[in-house]
Design a protein around this motif. Structure first.
Motif, PDB file in Angstrom:
ATOM      1  N   GLY A   1       0.843  -1.194   0.000  1.00  0.00           N
ATOM      2  CA  GLY A   1       0.000   0.000   0.000  1.00  0.00           C
ATOM      3  C   GLY A   1       0.875   1.240   0.000  1.00  0.00           C
ATOM      4  O   GLY A   1       2.041   1.184   0.397  1.00  0.00           O
ATOM      5  N   PHE A   2       0.329   2.354  -0.453  1.00  0.00           N
ATOM      6  CA  PHE A   2       1.110   3.594  -0.446  1.00  0.00           C
ATOM      7  C   PHE A   2       0.187   4.789  -0.270  1.00  0.00           C
ATOM      8  O   PHE A   2      -0.961   4.786  -0.713  1.00  0.00           O
ATOM      9  N   ASP A   3       0.694   5.799   0.419  1.00  0.00           N
ATOM     10  CA  ASP A   3       0.005   7.086   0.507  1.00  0.00           C
ATOM     11  C   ASP A   3       0.423   7.904  -0.703  1.00  0.00           C
ATOM     12  O   ASP A   3       1.610   8.251  -0.830  1.00  0.00           O
ATOM     13  N   PRO A   4      -0.502   8.208  -1.619  1.00  0.00           N
ATOM     14  CA  PRO A   4      -0.113   8.983  -2.801  1.00  0.00           C
ATOM     15  C   PRO A   4       0.479  10.342  -2.425  1.00  0.00           C
ATOM     16  O   PRO A   4       0.251  10.858  -1.325  1.00  0.00           O
ATOM     17  N   ARG A   5       1.232  10.897  -3.327  1.00  0.00           N
ATOM     18  CA  ARG A   5       1.805  12.231  -3.120  1.00  0.00           C
ATOM     19  C   ARG A   5       0.713  13.190  -2.651  1.00  0.00           C
ATOM     20  O   ARG A   5      -0.393  13.208  -3.177  1.00  0.00           O
ATOM     21  N   GLY A   6       1.027  13.962  -1.615  1.00  0.00           N
ATOM     22  CA  GLY A   6       0.069  14.894  -1.058  1.00  0.00           C
ATOM     23  C   GLY A   6      -0.804  14.327   0.034  1.00  0.00           C
ATOM     24  O   GLY A   6      -1.590  15.048   0.639  1.00  0.00           O
ATOM     25  N   VAL A   7      -0.686  13.027   0.325  1.00  0.00           N
ATOM     26  CA  VAL A   7      -1.610  12.348   1.236  1.00  0.00           C
ATOM     27  C   VAL A   7      -0.882  11.766   2.433  1.00  0.00           C
ATOM     28  O   VAL A   7       0.201  11.194   2.299  1.00  0.00           O
ATOM     29  N   GLY A   8      -1.492  11.885   3.607  1.00  0.00           N
ATOM     30  CA  GLY A   8      -1.048  11.155   4.793  1.00  0.00           C
ATOM     31  C   GLY A   8       0.416  11.341   5.115  1.00  0.00           C
ATOM     32  O   GLY A   8       0.918  12.445   5.305  1.00  0.00           O
ATOM     33  N   ARG A   9       1.160  10.218   5.136  1.00  0.00           N
ATOM     34  CA  ARG A   9       2.557  10.226   5.563  1.00  0.00           C
ATOM     35  C   ARG A   9       3.529  10.453   4.422  1.00  0.00           C
ATOM     36  O   ARG A   9       4.741  10.506   4.638  1.00  0.00           O
ATOM     37  N   SER A  10       3.028  10.584   3.199  1.00  0.00           N
ATOM     38  CA  SER A  10       3.878  11.015   2.087  1.00  0.00           C
ATOM     39  C   SER A  10       3.992  12.534   2.122  1.00  0.00           C
ATOM     40  O   SER A  10       3.229  13.210   2.813  1.00  0.00           O
ATOM     41  N   SER A  11       4.949  13.063   1.369  1.00  0.00           N
ATOM     42  CA  SER A  11       5.083  14.517   1.298  1.00  0.00           C
ATOM     43  C   SER A  11       3.746  15.105   0.911  1.00  0.00           C
ATOM     44  O   SER A  11       3.163  14.717  -0.105  1.00  0.00           O
ATOM     45  N   GLY A  12       3.212  16.025   1.727  1.00  0.00           N
ATOM     46  CA  GLY A  12       1.814  16.397   1.583  1.00  0.00           C
ATOM     47  C   GLY A  12       1.538  17.871   1.416  1.00  0.00           C
ATOM     48  O   GLY A  12       2.419  18.720   1.385  1.00  0.00           O
ATOM     49  N   LEU A  13       0.240  18.152   1.336  1.00  0.00           N
ATOM     50  CA  LEU A  13      -0.283  19.493   1.129  1.00  0.00           C
ATOM     51  C   LEU A  13      -1.288  19.782   2.226  1.00  0.00           C
ATOM     52  O   LEU A  13      -2.251  19.052   2.401  1.00  0.00           O
ATOM     53  N   GLU A  14      -1.071  20.836   3.004  1.00  0.00           N
ATOM     54  CA  GLU A  14      -1.976  21.191   4.088  1.00  0.00           C
ATOM     55  C   GLU A  14      -2.681  22.497   3.755  1.00  0.00           C
ATOM     56  O   GLU A  14      -2.049  23.481   3.402  1.00  0.00           O
ATOM     57  N   CYS A  15      -4.004  22.474   3.874  1.00  0.00           N
ATOM     58  CA  CYS A  15      -4.794  23.656   3.540  1.00  0.00           C
ATOM     59  C   CYS A  15      -5.934  23.843   4.519  1.00  0.00           C
ATOM     60  O   CYS A  15      -6.346  22.898   5.184  1.00  0.00           O
ATOM     61  N   GLU A  16      -6.446  25.055   4.556  1.00  0.00           N
ATOM     62  CA  GLU A  16      -7.663  25.342   5.296  1.00  0.00           C
ATOM     63  C   GLU A  16      -8.822  25.313   4.308  1.00  0.00           C
ATOM     64  O   GLU A  16      -8.737  25.884   3.225  1.00  0.00           O
ATOM     65  N   ALA A  17      -9.919  24.659   4.702  1.00  0.00           N
ATOM     66  CA  ALA A  17     -11.041  24.533   3.775  1.00  0.00           C
ATOM     67  C   ALA A  17     -12.351  24.437   4.519  1.00  0.00           C
ATOM     68  O   ALA A  17     -12.380  24.157   5.716  1.00  0.00           O
ATOM     69  N   GLY A  18     -13.441  24.645   3.812  1.00  0.00           N
ATOM     70  CA  GLY A  18     -14.766  24.554   4.394  1.00  0.00           C
ATOM     71  C   GLY A  18     -15.742  23.996   3.387  1.00  0.00           C
ATOM     72  O   GLY A  18     -15.367  23.641   2.270  1.00  0.00           O
ATOM     73  N   PRO A  19     -17.024  23.897   3.732  1.00  0.00           N
ATOM     74  CA  PRO A  19     -18.020  23.334   2.823  1.00  0.00           C
ATOM     75  C   PRO A  19     -18.244  24.231   1.611  1.00  0.00           C
ATOM     76  O   PRO A  19     -17.973  25.424   1.636  1.00  0.00           O
TER      77      PRO A  19
END
Length: 453
Positions: A115-133
Protein backbone atom coordinates in the motif's frame (compact mmCIF):
# COMPACT_ATOMS: atom_id res chain seq x y z
CA UNK A 1 -12.27 26.64 9.11
CA UNK A 2 -11.42 22.98 9.17
CA UNK A 3 -7.89 21.75 8.60
CA UNK A 4 -7.70 18.98 6.03
CA UNK A 5 -5.03 17.32 3.94
CA UNK A 6 -5.50 17.59 0.23
CA UNK A 7 -4.39 14.67 -1.84
CA UNK A 8 -3.05 13.79 -4.95
CA UNK A 9 -3.99 9.95 -15.13
CA UNK A 10 -1.55 9.92 -17.45
CA UNK A 11 -3.16 11.04 -20.72
CA UNK A 12 -2.42 9.08 -23.85
CA UNK A 13 0.34 11.50 -24.79
CA UNK A 14 1.89 11.55 -21.33
CA UNK A 15 4.18 8.60 -21.96
CA UNK A 16 5.72 10.46 -24.86
CA UNK A 17 6.14 13.65 -22.87
CA UNK A 18 7.71 12.10 -19.79
CA UNK A 19 11.16 10.52 -19.69
CA UNK A 20 11.57 6.95 -18.55
CA UNK A 21 11.25 6.49 -14.81
CA UNK A 22 14.77 6.51 -13.36
CA UNK A 23 15.74 3.52 -11.24
CA UNK A 24 14.54 3.95 -7.67
CA UNK A 25 16.61 2.98 -4.65
CA UNK A 26 15.63 -0.24 -2.91
CA UNK A 27 13.11 0.20 -0.08
CA UNK A 28 14.53 -0.03 3.43
CA UNK A 29 11.80 -1.75 5.42
CA UNK A 30 11.28 -1.10 9.11
CA UNK A 31 8.71 -0.69 11.86
CA UNK A 32 5.58 1.22 10.85
CA UNK A 33 5.17 4.53 12.73
CA UNK A 34 2.00 5.17 14.79
CA UNK A 35 -0.92 6.54 12.79
CA UNK A 36 -3.65 7.81 15.15
CA UNK A 37 -6.59 7.40 15.18
CA UNK A 38 -5.94 4.11 13.40
CA UNK A 39 -4.74 1.13 15.47
CA UNK A 40 -1.08 0.08 15.32
CA UNK A 41 0.08 -1.91 12.30
CA UNK A 42 -0.66 -5.61 12.41
CA UNK A 43 2.09 -8.02 13.37
CA UNK A 44 4.62 -8.57 10.61
CA UNK A 45 3.73 -5.43 8.62
CA UNK A 46 6.69 -3.26 7.64
CA UNK A 47 6.91 0.25 6.21
CA UNK A 48 9.35 2.36 4.24
CA UNK A 49 9.69 5.23 1.77
CA UNK A 50 10.40 5.66 -1.93
CA UNK A 51 11.95 8.87 -3.25
CA UNK A 52 10.46 10.34 -6.44
CA UNK A 53 10.74 13.66 -8.29
CA UNK A 54 8.10 16.30 -7.68
CA UNK A 55 7.91 16.87 -11.45
CA UNK A 56 8.36 13.71 -13.50
CA UNK A 57 9.34 15.78 -16.55
CA UNK A 58 12.39 16.88 -14.50
CA UNK A 59 13.59 13.65 -12.85
CA UNK A 60 16.74 15.31 -11.48
CA UNK A 61 14.81 18.13 -9.83
CA UNK A 62 13.23 18.52 -6.39
CA UNK A 63 12.34 15.24 -4.65
CA UNK A 64 9.56 14.03 -2.34
CA UNK A 65 9.01 10.79 -0.41
CA UNK A 66 6.19 8.29 -0.91
CA UNK A 67 5.26 6.29 2.19
CA UNK A 68 4.71 2.56 1.55
CA UNK A 69 3.61 -0.41 3.66
CA UNK A 70 4.04 -4.15 3.07
CA UNK A 71 2.31 -7.34 4.11
CA UNK A 72 4.55 -10.25 3.07
CA UNK A 73 2.96 -13.38 1.63
CA UNK A 74 2.14 -15.72 4.51
CA UNK A 75 2.70 -18.83 2.42
CA UNK A 76 4.07 -19.44 -1.09
CA UNK A 77 4.40 -16.11 -2.87
CA UNK A 78 3.02 -15.95 -6.41
CA UNK A 79 3.38 -12.22 -6.94
CA UNK A 80 3.25 -8.67 -5.61
CA UNK A 81 -0.03 -6.76 -5.39
CA UNK A 82 0.00 -2.96 -5.18
CA UNK A 83 -3.28 -1.44 -4.02
CA UNK A 84 -4.95 1.95 -3.72
CA UNK A 85 -8.33 2.65 -2.06
CA UNK A 86 -9.05 5.90 -3.88
CA UNK A 87 -10.40 9.16 -2.55
CA UNK A 88 -8.52 10.95 -3.94
CA UNK A 89 -7.04 11.58 -0.54
CA UNK A 90 -7.29 8.24 1.24
CA UNK A 91 -4.03 7.02 2.82
CA UNK A 92 -3.45 3.82 0.89
CA UNK A 93 -0.76 2.50 3.22
CA UNK A 94 -3.25 2.14 6.08
CA UNK A 95 -5.38 -0.73 4.71
CA UNK A 96 -2.24 -2.80 4.21
CA UNK A 97 -1.08 -1.97 7.75
CA UNK A 98 -4.38 -3.58 8.84
CA UNK A 99 -3.97 -6.33 6.26
CA UNK A 100 -5.56 -9.09 8.29
CA UNK A 101 -8.84 -7.16 8.31
CA UNK A 102 -8.75 -5.84 4.76
CA UNK A 103 -7.84 -8.75 2.46
CA UNK A 104 -9.05 -12.36 2.04
CA UNK A 105 -6.81 -15.09 3.40
CA UNK A 106 -6.01 -16.43 -0.07
CA UNK A 107 -4.61 -13.04 -1.09
CA UNK A 108 -2.68 -12.62 2.17
CA UNK A 109 -1.19 -16.09 1.70
CA UNK A 110 -0.14 -15.63 -1.92
CA UNK A 111 0.96 -12.01 -2.40
CA UNK A 112 3.29 -9.46 -0.99
CA UNK A 113 0.70 -6.68 -0.64
CA UNK A 114 1.94 -3.11 -1.00
CA UNK A 115 0.00 0.00 0.00
CA UNK A 116 1.11 3.59 -0.45
CA UNK A 117 0.01 7.09 0.51
CA UNK A 118 -0.11 8.98 -2.80
CA UNK A 119 1.81 12.23 -3.12
CA UNK A 120 0.07 14.89 -1.06
CA UNK A 121 -1.61 12.35 1.24
CA UNK A 122 -1.05 11.15 4.79
CA UNK A 123 2.56 10.23 5.56
CA UNK A 124 3.88 11.02 2.09
CA UNK A 125 5.08 14.52 1.30
CA UNK A 126 1.81 16.40 1.58
CA UNK A 127 -0.28 19.49 1.13
CA UNK A 128 -1.98 21.19 4.09
CA UNK A 129 -4.79 23.66 3.54
CA UNK A 130 -7.66 25.34 5.30
CA UNK A 131 -11.04 24.53 3.78
CA UNK A 132 -14.77 24.55 4.39
CA UNK A 133 -18.02 23.33 2.82
CA UNK A 134 -19.03 24.35 -0.69
CA UNK A 135 -22.25 26.32 -1.14
CA UNK A 136 -24.11 26.00 -4.44
CA UNK A 137 -24.40 29.42 -6.12
CA UNK A 138 -27.84 30.60 -7.19
CA UNK A 139 -26.82 33.94 -8.71
CA UNK A 140 -23.96 35.24 -10.83
CA UNK A 141 -22.74 37.21 -7.83
CA UNK A 142 -22.57 34.06 -5.68
CA UNK A 143 -20.80 32.20 -8.51
CA UNK A 144 -18.19 34.97 -8.77
CA UNK A 145 -17.69 34.83 -5.00
CA UNK A 146 -17.14 31.05 -5.18
CA UNK A 147 -14.56 31.48 -7.93
CA UNK A 148 -12.72 34.12 -5.89
CA UNK A 149 -12.78 31.98 -2.73
CA UNK A 150 -11.45 28.92 -4.53
CA UNK A 151 -8.70 30.94 -6.19
CA UNK A 152 -7.60 32.48 -2.89
CA UNK A 153 -7.59 29.08 -1.18
CA UNK A 154 -5.59 27.51 -3.99
CA UNK A 155 -3.03 30.30 -4.05
CA UNK A 156 -2.58 29.96 -0.30
CA UNK A 157 -2.04 26.22 -0.69
CA UNK A 158 0.53 26.81 -3.42
CA UNK A 159 2.46 29.28 -1.27
CA UNK A 160 2.60 26.82 1.65
CA UNK A 161 3.43 23.78 -0.46
CA UNK A 162 5.69 24.94 -3.24
CA UNK A 163 6.17 23.02 -6.49
CA UNK A 164 4.27 19.92 -5.33
CA UNK A 165 0.97 21.86 -5.50
CA UNK A 166 1.05 21.76 -9.31
CA UNK A 167 1.99 18.07 -9.53
CA UNK A 168 -0.76 16.24 -7.63
CA UNK A 169 -2.36 14.80 -10.76
CA UNK A 170 -2.96 11.09 -11.20
CA UNK A 171 -0.52 10.84 -14.11
CA UNK A 172 2.25 11.71 -11.66
CA UNK A 173 0.90 9.15 -9.17
CA UNK A 174 0.99 6.47 -11.87
CA UNK A 175 4.68 7.25 -12.42
CA UNK A 176 5.18 6.98 -8.67
CA UNK A 177 3.75 3.46 -8.83
CA UNK A 178 6.39 2.54 -11.39
CA UNK A 179 9.08 3.91 -9.06
CA UNK A 180 7.63 1.76 -6.26
CA UNK A 181 7.75 -1.31 -8.51
CA UNK A 182 11.40 -0.66 -9.30
CA UNK A 183 12.23 -0.06 -5.63
CA UNK A 184 10.64 -3.40 -4.80
CA UNK A 185 12.82 -5.11 -7.39
CA UNK A 186 9.78 -6.76 -9.00
CA UNK A 187 9.71 -7.51 -12.71
CA UNK A 188 5.91 -7.39 -12.73
CA UNK A 189 3.10 -6.50 -10.34
CA UNK A 190 -0.63 -6.89 -10.01
CA UNK A 191 -2.68 -3.78 -9.21
CA UNK A 192 -5.96 -3.40 -7.33
CA UNK A 193 -7.50 0.05 -7.65
CA UNK A 194 -10.75 1.01 -5.96
CA UNK A 195 -12.83 4.12 -6.67
CA UNK A 196 -10.40 6.92 -7.65
CA UNK A 197 -7.62 4.33 -7.38
CA UNK A 198 -9.00 2.82 -10.60
CA UNK A 199 -7.74 5.87 -12.46
CA UNK A 200 -4.24 5.20 -11.13
CA UNK A 201 -4.57 1.64 -12.40
CA UNK A 202 -5.79 2.68 -15.85
CA UNK A 203 -3.01 5.20 -16.27
CA UNK A 204 -0.33 2.83 -15.03
CA UNK A 205 -1.57 0.21 -17.50
CA UNK A 206 -1.50 2.86 -20.25
CA UNK A 207 2.11 3.72 -19.47
CA UNK A 208 3.52 0.33 -18.44
CA UNK A 209 1.31 -2.54 -19.67
CA UNK A 210 4.29 -4.87 -19.84
CA UNK A 211 4.75 -4.54 -16.07
CA UNK A 212 1.31 -5.88 -15.10
CA UNK A 213 0.35 -9.47 -14.38
CA UNK A 214 -3.26 -8.45 -13.75
CA UNK A 215 -5.39 -5.38 -13.08
CA UNK A 216 -8.57 -5.06 -11.00
CA UNK A 217 -10.62 -1.87 -11.36
CA UNK A 218 -13.29 -1.80 -8.65
CA UNK A 219 -15.90 1.02 -8.86
CA UNK A 220 -14.47 2.76 -11.86
CA UNK A 221 -13.66 6.38 -12.69
CA UNK A 222 -14.09 7.27 -16.37
CA UNK A 223 -11.38 9.75 -17.30
CA UNK A 224 -12.72 10.32 -20.82
CA UNK A 225 -15.32 12.88 -19.66
CA UNK A 226 -14.22 16.20 -21.12
CA UNK A 227 -16.66 18.72 -19.67
CA UNK A 228 -18.28 19.41 -16.29
CA UNK A 229 -21.83 19.28 -17.68
CA UNK A 230 -21.32 15.59 -18.54
CA UNK A 231 -20.02 14.91 -15.03
CA UNK A 232 -23.12 16.51 -13.53
CA UNK A 233 -25.46 14.59 -15.84
CA UNK A 234 -23.84 11.21 -15.25
CA UNK A 235 -23.94 11.63 -11.50
CA UNK A 236 -27.50 12.93 -11.49
CA UNK A 237 -28.77 10.05 -13.61
CA UNK A 238 -27.22 7.52 -11.22
CA UNK A 239 -28.77 9.21 -8.18
CA UNK A 240 -32.17 9.17 -9.89
CA UNK A 241 -31.83 5.45 -10.59
CA UNK A 242 -31.23 4.81 -6.90
CA UNK A 243 -34.48 6.43 -5.75
CA UNK A 244 -37.32 3.97 -5.29
CA UNK A 245 -40.45 4.73 -7.31
CA UNK A 246 -42.51 4.47 -4.14
CA UNK A 247 -40.78 7.59 -2.77
CA UNK A 248 -41.18 9.83 -5.79
CA UNK A 249 -44.52 11.39 -4.86
CA UNK A 250 -43.28 12.23 -1.35
CA UNK A 251 -40.00 13.65 -2.68
CA UNK A 252 -41.74 15.75 -5.33
CA UNK A 253 -44.07 17.23 -2.73
CA UNK A 254 -41.17 18.04 -0.38
CA UNK A 255 -39.19 19.77 -3.14
CA UNK A 256 -42.25 21.83 -4.08
CA UNK A 257 -42.52 23.04 -0.49
CA UNK A 258 -38.75 23.68 -0.32
CA UNK A 259 -38.96 25.75 -3.53
CA UNK A 260 -41.74 27.82 -1.95
CA UNK A 261 -39.76 28.29 1.27
CA UNK A 262 -42.41 26.55 3.38
CA UNK A 263 -40.54 23.33 4.23
CA UNK A 264 -39.12 23.48 7.76
CA UNK A 265 -37.67 21.19 10.41
CA UNK A 266 -37.67 22.22 14.06
CA UNK A 267 -38.32 25.80 13.03
CA UNK A 268 -35.43 25.91 10.53
CA UNK A 269 -36.01 26.33 6.81
CA UNK A 270 -35.09 23.31 4.66
CA UNK A 271 -33.73 24.38 1.27
CA UNK A 272 -33.84 22.35 -1.96
CA UNK A 273 -30.04 21.93 -1.67
CA UNK A 274 -30.43 20.44 1.82
CA UNK A 275 -33.05 18.02 0.53
CA UNK A 276 -30.81 16.89 -2.34
CA UNK A 277 -27.96 16.38 0.16
CA UNK A 278 -30.23 14.32 2.42
CA UNK A 279 -31.37 12.09 -0.43
CA UNK A 280 -27.86 11.58 -1.78
CA UNK A 281 -26.49 10.74 1.64
CA UNK A 282 -28.87 7.80 2.06
CA UNK A 283 -29.04 6.74 -1.57
CA UNK A 284 -25.26 6.44 -1.64
CA UNK A 285 -25.49 3.53 0.80
CA UNK A 286 -28.46 1.96 -0.92
CA UNK A 287 -31.22 3.71 1.01
CA UNK A 288 -32.26 2.69 4.51
CA UNK A 289 -35.41 2.72 6.68
CA UNK A 290 -34.01 5.97 8.13
CA UNK A 291 -34.51 7.66 4.76
CA UNK A 292 -38.17 6.66 4.72
CA UNK A 293 -38.72 7.86 8.29
CA UNK A 294 -36.80 11.11 7.70
CA UNK A 295 -38.87 11.94 4.64
CA UNK A 296 -42.05 11.13 6.56
CA UNK A 297 -40.93 13.43 9.40
CA UNK A 298 -40.33 16.26 6.94
CA UNK A 299 -43.70 15.68 5.30
CA UNK A 300 -45.72 15.53 8.54
CA UNK A 301 -43.69 17.73 10.86
CA UNK A 302 -43.60 14.86 13.34
CA UNK A 303 -40.60 12.72 14.24
CA UNK A 304 -36.87 13.08 13.74
CA UNK A 305 -34.91 13.80 10.59
CA UNK A 306 -31.50 12.16 10.52
CA UNK A 307 -29.37 14.41 8.35
CA UNK A 308 -26.98 12.08 6.58
CA UNK A 309 -25.05 14.20 4.10
CA UNK A 310 -23.33 12.85 1.02
CA UNK A 311 -20.18 14.85 1.73
CA UNK A 312 -19.10 18.40 1.05
CA UNK A 313 -15.36 18.23 1.73
CA UNK A 314 -13.19 19.86 -0.90
CA UNK A 315 -10.12 17.73 -0.21
CA UNK A 316 -10.62 16.15 -3.61
CA UNK A 317 -9.87 19.31 -5.58
CA UNK A 318 -6.08 19.22 -5.40
CA UNK A 319 -6.11 16.12 -7.61
CA UNK A 320 -9.52 16.21 -9.27
CA UNK A 321 -9.03 19.71 -10.69
CA UNK A 322 -5.74 18.62 -12.30
CA UNK A 323 -7.32 15.49 -13.81
CA UNK A 324 -10.58 16.86 -15.24
CA UNK A 325 -11.54 19.93 -17.27
CA UNK A 326 -14.26 20.88 -14.79
CA UNK A 327 -14.54 24.66 -14.99
CA UNK A 328 -17.39 26.75 -16.40
CA UNK A 329 -16.78 30.01 -18.23
CA UNK A 330 -19.53 31.79 -16.32
CA UNK A 331 -22.60 31.37 -14.14
CA UNK A 332 -24.92 31.05 -17.15
CA UNK A 333 -23.07 27.97 -18.38
CA UNK A 334 -23.17 26.47 -14.87
CA UNK A 335 -26.90 27.16 -14.52
CA UNK A 336 -27.56 25.57 -17.93
CA UNK A 337 -25.58 22.45 -16.97
CA UNK A 338 -27.47 22.15 -13.68
CA UNK A 339 -30.77 22.44 -15.56
CA UNK A 340 -29.68 19.62 -17.89
CA UNK A 341 -28.74 17.47 -14.89
CA UNK A 342 -32.12 18.17 -13.33
CA UNK A 343 -33.85 16.94 -16.50
CA UNK A 344 -32.31 13.48 -16.04
CA UNK A 345 -32.96 13.59 -12.27
CA UNK A 346 -36.28 15.41 -11.80
CA UNK A 347 -36.89 13.91 -8.36
CA UNK A 348 -33.42 13.86 -6.77
CA UNK A 349 -32.27 17.01 -8.64
CA UNK A 350 -28.63 16.10 -8.88
CA UNK A 351 -25.72 14.20 -7.42
CA UNK A 352 -24.16 16.02 -4.47
CA UNK A 353 -20.69 14.56 -4.93
CA UNK A 354 -20.58 15.48 -8.62
CA UNK A 355 -21.81 18.99 -7.80
CA UNK A 356 -19.16 19.43 -5.09
CA UNK A 357 -16.40 18.13 -7.36
CA UNK A 358 -17.31 20.57 -10.10
CA UNK A 359 -17.90 23.59 -7.87
CA UNK A 360 -14.61 22.96 -6.08
CA UNK A 361 -12.72 23.48 -9.34
CA UNK A 362 -14.24 26.87 -10.22
CA UNK A 363 -11.37 29.32 -9.88
CA UNK A 364 -8.87 26.70 -8.66
CA UNK A 365 -5.47 28.01 -9.82
CA UNK A 366 -3.75 24.73 -10.74
CA UNK A 367 -3.80 23.86 -14.43
CA UNK A 368 -5.28 20.64 -15.78
CA UNK A 369 -1.95 18.84 -15.85
CA UNK A 370 -3.50 15.48 -16.71
CA UNK A 371 -6.26 16.19 -19.28
CA UNK A 372 -9.17 13.77 -19.74
CA UNK A 373 -8.37 10.81 -21.96
CA UNK A 374 -10.05 7.57 -23.01
CA UNK A 375 -7.47 5.14 -21.65
CA UNK A 376 -6.98 1.89 -23.52
CA UNK A 377 -4.32 -0.78 -23.34
CA UNK A 378 -3.75 -4.33 -24.51
CA UNK A 379 -2.09 -7.41 -23.10
CA UNK A 380 -3.16 -6.81 -19.49
CA UNK A 381 -5.67 -9.26 -17.93
CA UNK A 382 -8.23 -6.74 -16.62
CA UNK A 383 -11.32 -7.16 -14.45
CA UNK A 384 -13.77 -4.24 -14.16
CA UNK A 385 -16.14 -4.50 -11.16
CA UNK A 386 -19.15 -2.32 -10.32
CA UNK A 387 -22.46 -2.15 -8.50
CA UNK A 388 -25.47 -1.84 -10.80
CA UNK A 389 -26.05 1.58 -9.16
CA UNK A 390 -23.17 3.60 -7.71
CA UNK A 391 -23.59 7.30 -6.91
CA UNK A 392 -19.84 7.87 -6.52
CA UNK A 393 -18.70 6.11 -9.70
CA UNK A 394 -21.73 5.46 -11.94
CA UNK A 395 -22.13 2.01 -13.46
CA UNK A 396 -22.10 3.62 -16.91
CA UNK A 397 -18.48 4.60 -16.25
CA UNK A 398 -17.56 0.97 -15.65
CA UNK A 399 -19.23 -0.15 -18.87
CA UNK A 400 -17.44 2.55 -20.88
CA UNK A 401 -14.03 1.63 -19.48
CA UNK A 402 -14.76 -2.07 -20.04
CA UNK A 403 -15.60 -1.45 -23.70
CA UNK A 404 -12.37 0.48 -24.23
CA UNK A 405 -10.05 -2.20 -22.82
CA UNK A 406 -9.83 -5.14 -25.22
CA UNK A 407 -10.31 -8.50 -23.53
CA UNK A 408 -11.38 -7.04 -20.19
CA UNK A 409 -14.09 -8.70 -18.11
CA UNK A 410 -17.02 -6.84 -16.53
CA UNK A 411 -18.30 -8.16 -13.19
CA UNK A 412 -21.45 -6.55 -11.80
CA UNK A 413 -22.87 -6.70 -8.28
CA UNK A 414 -26.62 -6.19 -8.16
CA UNK A 415 -27.80 -3.36 -5.92
CA UNK A 416 -26.70 0.12 -4.90
CA UNK A 417 -23.35 0.79 -3.25
CA UNK A 418 -19.71 1.69 -3.72
CA UNK A 419 -16.70 -0.69 -3.63
CA UNK A 420 -17.50 -4.33 -4.30
CA UNK A 421 -14.38 -6.00 -2.86
CA UNK A 422 -14.22 -5.93 0.93
CA UNK A 423 -13.56 -8.37 3.73
CA UNK A 424 -15.93 -6.88 6.29
CA UNK A 425 -19.75 -6.85 6.40
CA UNK A 426 -20.15 -9.50 3.73
CA UNK A 427 -23.59 -10.09 2.28
CA UNK A 428 -24.10 -13.01 -0.08
CA UNK A 429 -23.47 -10.82 -3.17
CA UNK A 430 -20.26 -9.45 -1.65
CA UNK A 431 -19.10 -12.94 -0.76
CA UNK A 432 -19.66 -13.79 -4.42
CA UNK A 433 -17.67 -10.73 -5.54
CA UNK A 434 -14.86 -11.57 -3.15
CA UNK A 435 -14.59 -15.12 -4.47
CA UNK A 436 -14.56 -14.00 -8.09
CA UNK A 437 -12.13 -11.09 -7.66
CA UNK A 438 -9.81 -13.16 -5.48
CA UNK A 439 -9.92 -15.93 -8.07
CA UNK A 440 -9.02 -13.43 -10.78
CA UNK A 441 -6.03 -12.15 -8.82
CA UNK A 442 -4.81 -15.71 -8.29
CA UNK A 443 -5.42 -17.08 -11.79
CA UNK A 444 -6.16 -14.18 -14.15
CA UNK A 445 -9.54 -15.73 -14.91
CA UNK A 446 -13.12 -15.12 -13.78
CA UNK A 447 -16.32 -17.09 -14.28
CA UNK A 448 -19.72 -15.44 -14.60
CA UNK A 449 -20.63 -11.79 -15.00
CA UNK A 450 -22.94 -10.97 -12.06
CA UNK A 451 -23.32 -11.42 -8.32
CA UNK A 452 -26.80 -10.98 -6.87
CA UNK A 453 -29.23 -12.15 -4.21
Amino acid sequence: MKKIYLAAAAALCLGALMPAVPAAAEVTWGTCPPDPPYPPAAKGITCGKVTVPVDWSQPDGEKIEIFVSRSKARKKKIGTLITNPGGPGNPGATPVMMAGEEFPDEVLDSFDIIGFDPRGVGRSSGLECEAGPIEQPTTSKEFAALVATNRTLGQSCREKTGALFDHLDTGSVAQDVEAIRQALGEEKISFLGQSYGTLIGQQYAQLHPERLNSLVLDSVVDHSIKNPARLLRDGAAEAERALKKSLRTTVATLFARADQGTLTHKGEKVTPQMLTELLNGYLRVGGTPELDSSLKALATGKGEVRWLHSGGEIMFRATWCQDFSATFTNFTDYRTAMAEARKVAPYVRGNSQAINFVLGCQGWPAKVANPPAAHSFTGVPTLVASHTVDLATPHTWATRVHRRVPGSKLLTMEGTGHITYARMGLTAPKQCMNRKITGFLLTGKVTGTTCGN
